[in-house]
Design a protein around this motif. Sequence first.
Motif, mmCIF file in Angstrom:
data_model
loop_
_atom_site.group_PDB
_atom_site.id
_atom_site.type_symbol
_atom_site.label_atom_id
_atom_site.label_comp_id
_atom_site.label_asym_id
_atom_site.label_seq_id
_atom_site.Cartn_x
_atom_site.Cartn_y
_atom_site.Cartn_z
ATOM 1 N N VAL A 115 55.751 -101.329 87.664
ATOM 2 C CA VAL A 115 54.458 -101.886 88.071
ATOM 3 C C VAL A 115 54.688 -102.771 89.292
ATOM 4 C CG1 VAL A 115 52.525 -103.351 87.359
ATOM 5 C CG2 VAL A 115 53.574 -101.769 85.719
ATOM 6 N N ASP A 150 52.603 -104.437 91.280
ATOM 7 C CA ASP A 150 51.796 -105.636 91.470
ATOM 8 C C ASP A 150 52.225 -106.759 90.513
ATOM 9 O OD1 ASP A 150 49.046 -106.579 92.731
ATOM 10 O OD2 ASP A 150 49.059 -107.193 90.629
ATOM 11 N N LYS A 173 49.545 -107.817 87.833
ATOM 12 C CA LYS A 173 49.425 -106.850 86.732
ATOM 13 C C LYS A 173 50.626 -106.955 85.791
ATOM 14 C CE LYS A 173 46.606 -103.446 89.149
ATOM 15 N NZ LYS A 173 46.667 -102.321 90.089
ATOM 16 N N TRP A 206 48.938 -98.168 85.224
ATOM 17 C CA TRP A 206 49.511 -98.910 86.332
ATOM 18 C C TRP A 206 50.932 -98.491 86.721
ATOM 19 C CZ3 TRP A 206 47.814 -104.338 84.075
ATOM 20 C CH2 TRP A 206 46.430 -104.485 84.289
#
Length: 227
Positions: free
Chosen positions: A180, A182, A185, A224
């Motif tokens: 992931v 980000d 997130k 994600w």
Amino acid sequence: MMLQIPEVLTKVQVAECRAILDAGPWVDGNVTSGFQAARAKTNEQLPQESVEARQVGAIIVQALEANPLFVSAALPRTILSPMFNRYGEGMGFRDHVDNSIRRDPVTGQRLRTDLSCTLFLAEPEDYDGGELVVNDLYGDHVVKLGAGDAILYPSTSLHHVTPVTRGARVASFFWIQSLVRDDAKRGLLLDMDVAIQRLARKVSHDDEGVLSLTGVYHNLLRQWAEV
Ligand code: NI
């Protein structure tokens, strides 16, 4: 998100690793730097291909992969072969941002650096200075942990290592490409995982609420993750 991961290595493992590393072929650290970093850095490093770096690197990667907090926080896709640095008296590393893409000389693989990790291999009382200072939206965070503990922080952060004024700071450092990308997130997924584990301990793992929250966690990760 910055996160301390205590006891990645036990004190016994730290001693084993230090015995191997201290006998290694340390060289000027600027061999691994990009142009910007080379001007900012004075330290020593172990060549990544050296037997010592590979041997201790394997111990570290194995410990990380077995560490639930590390796995939950980093959601590692690829961990770059761990590197090692040593800052003796007068050595430090001024403010810089780590390179965005790195090539692993051991595996030949290229990775995007989402997370930076420093694993401390010297006790804080054995050296003065040598703090890792990470700057983010909330200001400067000064980090100096016990031998065997690690700090995980976003590779986007400006950071530096203050000059060592006594003794030597020995550490492993490496980068992680996360499933992931980000940071926000990834932080939500960690919070959710921690909350589910807490709840499961209070009620039970097959409680209906726990099961459905676990489903939501995995479905968010499915949305994600880039594998
Ligand atoms: Ni750095």
